[in-house]
Write a protein that holds these residues in place. Structure first.
Motif, PDB file in Angstrom:
ATOM      1  N   HIS A  19      81.473 -74.253  16.084  1.00 26.53           N
ATOM      2  CA  HIS A  19      80.261 -74.349  16.895  1.00 26.53           C
ATOM      3  C   HIS A  19      79.666 -72.953  17.134  1.00 26.53           C
ATOM      4  O   HIS A  19      78.454 -72.750  17.011  1.00 26.53           O
ATOM      5  CB  HIS A  19      80.611 -75.041  18.216  1.00 26.53           C
ATOM      6  N   LYS A  20      80.525 -72.015  17.455  1.00 22.17           N
ATOM      7  CA  LYS A  20      80.087 -70.635  17.683  1.00 22.17           C
ATOM      8  C   LYS A  20      79.421 -70.067  16.430  1.00 22.17           C
ATOM      9  O   LYS A  20      78.362 -69.426  16.513  1.00 22.17           O
ATOM     10  CB  LYS A  20      81.294 -69.779  18.074  1.00 22.17           C
ATOM     11  N   GLN A  21      80.008 -70.309  15.267  1.00 21.11           N
ATOM     12  CA  GLN A  21      79.441 -69.805  14.018  1.00 21.11           C
ATOM     13  C   GLN A  21      78.098 -70.468  13.707  1.00 21.11           C
ATOM     14  O   GLN A  21      77.163 -69.807  13.233  1.00 21.11           O
ATOM     15  CB  GLN A  21      80.421 -70.009  12.847  1.00 21.11           C
ATOM     16  N   LEU A  22      77.990 -71.764  13.970  1.00 19.76           N
ATOM     17  CA  LEU A  22      76.723 -72.466  13.750  1.00 19.76           C
ATOM     18  C   LEU A  22      75.630 -71.914  14.658  1.00 19.76           C
ATOM     19  O   LEU A  22      74.498 -71.675  14.211  1.00 19.76           O
ATOM     20  CB  LEU A  22      76.896 -73.971  13.988  1.00 19.76           C
ATOM     21  N   ILE A  23      75.958 -71.708  15.919  1.00 18.39           N
ATOM     22  CA  ILE A  23      74.973 -71.155  16.864  1.00 18.39           C
ATOM     23  C   ILE A  23      74.569 -69.753  16.431  1.00 18.39           C
ATOM     24  O   ILE A  23      73.388 -69.400  16.461  1.00 18.39           O
ATOM     25  CB  ILE A  23      75.518 -71.186  18.300  1.00 18.39           C
ATOM     26  N   HIS A  24      75.531 -68.961  16.001  1.00 17.86           N
ATOM     27  CA  HIS A  24      75.242 -67.598  15.552  1.00 17.86           C
ATOM     28  C   HIS A  24      74.245 -67.609  14.388  1.00 17.86           C
ATOM     29  O   HIS A  24      73.247 -66.876  14.405  1.00 17.86           O
ATOM     30  CB  HIS A  24      76.540 -66.891  15.151  1.00 17.86           C
ATOM     31  N   LEU A  25      74.495 -68.425  13.382  1.00 19.28           N
ATOM     32  CA  LEU A  25      73.595 -68.479  12.227  1.00 19.28           C
ATOM     33  C   LEU A  25      72.223 -69.025  12.615  1.00 19.28           C
ATOM     34  O   LEU A  25      71.196 -68.480  12.197  1.00 19.28           O
ATOM     35  CB  LEU A  25      74.201 -69.330  11.115  1.00 19.28           C
ATOM     36  N   GLU A  26      72.192 -70.086  13.392  1.00 17.24           N
ATOM     37  CA  GLU A  26      70.906 -70.655  13.794  1.00 17.24           C
ATOM     38  C   GLU A  26      70.111 -69.674  14.657  1.00 17.24           C
ATOM     39  O   GLU A  26      68.888 -69.614  14.561  1.00 17.24           O
ATOM     40  CB  GLU A  26      71.103 -71.982  14.538  1.00 17.24           C
ATOM     41  N   THR A  27      70.794 -68.900  15.468  1.00 15.06           N
ATOM     42  CA  THR A  27      70.119 -67.896  16.290  1.00 15.06           C
ATOM     43  C   THR A  27      69.510 -66.808  15.402  1.00 15.06           C
ATOM     44  O   THR A  27      68.401 -66.339  15.653  1.00 15.06           O
ATOM     45  CB  THR A  27      71.092 -67.290  17.312  1.00 15.06           C
ATOM     46  N   GLN A  28      70.216 -66.424  14.354  1.00 10.51           N
ATOM     47  CA  GLN A  28      69.670 -65.436  13.414  1.00 10.51           C
ATOM     48  C   GLN A  28      68.375 -65.954  12.804  1.00 10.51           C
ATOM     49  O   GLN A  28      67.412 -65.208  12.659  1.00 10.51           O
ATOM     50  CB  GLN A  28      70.675 -65.116  12.316  1.00 10.51           C
ATOM     51  N   TYR A  29      68.332 -67.219  12.434  1.00  8.40           N
ATOM     52  CA  TYR A  29      67.117 -67.796  11.851  1.00  8.40           C
ATOM     53  C   TYR A  29      66.009 -67.940  12.877  1.00  8.40           C
ATOM     54  O   TYR A  29      64.841 -67.813  12.548  1.00  8.40           O
ATOM     55  CB  TYR A  29      67.413 -69.156  11.211  1.00  8.40           C
ATOM     56  N   PHE A  30      66.394 -68.199  14.116  1.00  9.37           N
ATOM     57  CA  PHE A  30      65.400 -68.388  15.174  1.00  9.37           C
ATOM     58  C   PHE A  30      64.712 -67.080  15.523  1.00  9.37           C
ATOM     59  O   PHE A  30      63.519 -67.027  15.730  1.00  9.37           O
ATOM     60  CB  PHE A  30      66.062 -68.998  16.415  1.00  9.37           C
ATOM     61  N   PRO A  47      63.936 -77.456  20.192  1.00 10.05           N
ATOM     62  CA  PRO A  47      64.097 -78.346  19.032  1.00 10.05           C
ATOM     63  C   PRO A  47      64.822 -77.705  17.843  1.00 10.05           C
ATOM     64  O   PRO A  47      65.483 -78.414  17.080  1.00 10.05           O
ATOM     65  CB  PRO A  47      62.656 -78.705  18.654  1.00 10.05           C
ATOM     66  N   HIS A  48      64.716 -76.396  17.690  1.00 13.65           N
ATOM     67  CA  HIS A  48      65.390 -75.713  16.574  1.00 13.65           C
ATOM     68  C   HIS A  48      66.905 -75.932  16.610  1.00 13.65           C
ATOM     69  O   HIS A  48      67.549 -76.006  15.564  1.00 13.65           O
ATOM     70  CB  HIS A  48      65.065 -74.209  16.621  1.00 13.65           C
ATOM     71  N   PHE A  49      67.460 -76.047  17.798  1.00 15.61           N
ATOM     72  CA  PHE A  49      68.902 -76.194  17.980  1.00 15.61           C
ATOM     73  C   PHE A  49      69.331 -77.640  18.252  1.00 15.61           C
ATOM     74  O   PHE A  49      70.516 -77.916  18.396  1.00 15.61           O
ATOM     75  CB  PHE A  49      69.390 -75.308  19.136  1.00 15.61           C
ATOM     76  N   ARG A  99      74.203 -83.432   8.292  1.00 13.22           N
ATOM     77  CA  ARG A  99      74.934 -82.908   7.137  1.00 13.22           C
ATOM     78  C   ARG A  99      74.061 -81.978   6.305  1.00 13.22           C
ATOM     79  O   ARG A  99      74.532 -80.960   5.798  1.00 13.22           O
ATOM     80  CB  ARG A  99      75.436 -84.075   6.291  1.00 13.22           C
ATOM     81  N   ALA A 100      72.788 -82.319   6.141  1.00 14.42           N
ATOM     82  CA  ALA A 100      71.888 -81.481   5.342  1.00 14.42           C
ATOM     83  C   ALA A 100      71.754 -80.092   5.967  1.00 14.42           C
ATOM     84  O   ALA A 100      71.847 -79.077   5.261  1.00 14.42           O
ATOM     85  CB  ALA A 100      70.522 -82.152   5.211  1.00 14.42           C
ATOM     86  N   LYS A 101      71.545 -80.028   7.268  1.00 12.69           N
ATOM     87  CA  LYS A 101      71.435 -78.732   7.946  1.00 12.69           C
ATOM     88  C   LYS A 101      72.763 -77.984   7.896  1.00 12.69           C
ATOM     89  O   LYS A 101      72.812 -76.785   7.647  1.00 12.69           O
ATOM     90  CB  LYS A 101      70.980 -78.920   9.398  1.00 12.69           C
ATOM     91  N   TYR A 102      73.842 -78.701   8.132  1.00 13.58           N
ATOM     92  CA  TYR A 102      75.173 -78.102   8.136  1.00 13.58           C
ATOM     93  C   TYR A 102      75.503 -77.508   6.764  1.00 13.58           C
ATOM     94  O   TYR A 102      75.926 -76.362   6.656  1.00 13.58           O
ATOM     95  CB  TYR A 102      76.191 -79.168   8.537  1.00 13.58           C
ATOM     96  N   ASN A 103      75.295 -78.290   5.718  1.00 14.59           N
ATOM     97  CA  ASN A 103      75.615 -77.821   4.368  1.00 14.59           C
ATOM     98  C   ASN A 103      74.762 -76.628   3.968  1.00 14.59           C
ATOM     99  O   ASN A 103      75.241 -75.727   3.272  1.00 14.59           O
ATOM    100  CB  ASN A 103      75.486 -78.953   3.355  1.00 14.59           C
ATOM    101  N   ALA A 104      73.499 -76.612   4.398  1.00 12.62           N
ATOM    102  CA  ALA A 104      72.636 -75.467   4.097  1.00 12.62           C
ATOM    103  C   ALA A 104      73.194 -74.204   4.753  1.00 12.62           C
ATOM    104  O   ALA A 104      73.214 -73.137   4.129  1.00 12.62           O
ATOM    105  CB  ALA A 104      71.209 -75.743   4.581  1.00 12.62           C
ATOM    106  N   LEU A 105      73.673 -74.320   5.986  1.00  9.76           N
ATOM    107  CA  LEU A 105      74.230 -73.154   6.680  1.00  9.76           C
ATOM    108  C   LEU A 105      75.551 -72.703   6.067  1.00  9.76           C
ATOM    109  O   LEU A 105      75.875 -71.514   6.098  1.00  9.76           O
ATOM    110  CB  LEU A 105      74.412 -73.440   8.172  1.00  9.76           C
TER     111      LEU A 105
END
Length: 127
Positions: A19-30, A47-49, A99-105
């Motif tokens: 979860h921490k890694q997902l938030i980190h990557l999504e925050t970088q994109y945001f 909505p981004h998260f 899954r699509a968002k997860y696999n892309a990350l």
């Protein structure tokens, strides 16, 4: 402490890292988020998260169950495994949007790949 409790505790720790890694990557994109409080508000409300809320909800259920004193049975542990596999795979009937968002990350962060591997390893011990 039961085997299932031990397995789910290991899953809980591995999920926190994922979860921490997902938030980190999504925050970088945001982009820039400001203070830690602003960051928390974005993660929970923007909505981004929003797609991460399914994983957050599963984590909250797992946390609550592990705090409960009642014995955890094999079927209950297996149900947590199946719920998680619906999100991150390999369950074919899973949540395809997540899954699509997860696999892309997964393609963007080696730390996320390591966290995913740790989850898969723990899941293999359950049920």
């Amino acid at each position: 402490m039961s085997t299932q409790h031990t397995q789910l505790t290991a899953l809980q720790r591995a999920l926190r890292d994922l979860h921490k890694q997902l938030i980190h990557l999504e925050t970088q994109y945001f982009g820039a988020v400001g203070s830690p409080l602003e960051h928390l508000q974005l993660i929970t409300n923007h909505p981004h998260f929003a797609w991460l809320q399914k994983l957050s909800g599963l984590m909250a259920q797992l946390d609550e169950r592990l705090e409960d004193e009642a014995e955890i049975g094999a079927e209950e542990a297996k149900a947590f495994r199946q719920s998680l596999e619906m999100l991150i795979g390999p369950c074919e009937e899973g949540d395809q949007a997540f899954r699509a968002k997860y696999n892309a990350l997964l393609h963007d962060g080696p730390e996320l790949v390591m966290a995913h591997g740790a989850i898969r390893k723990v899941l293999a011990t359950i049920g």
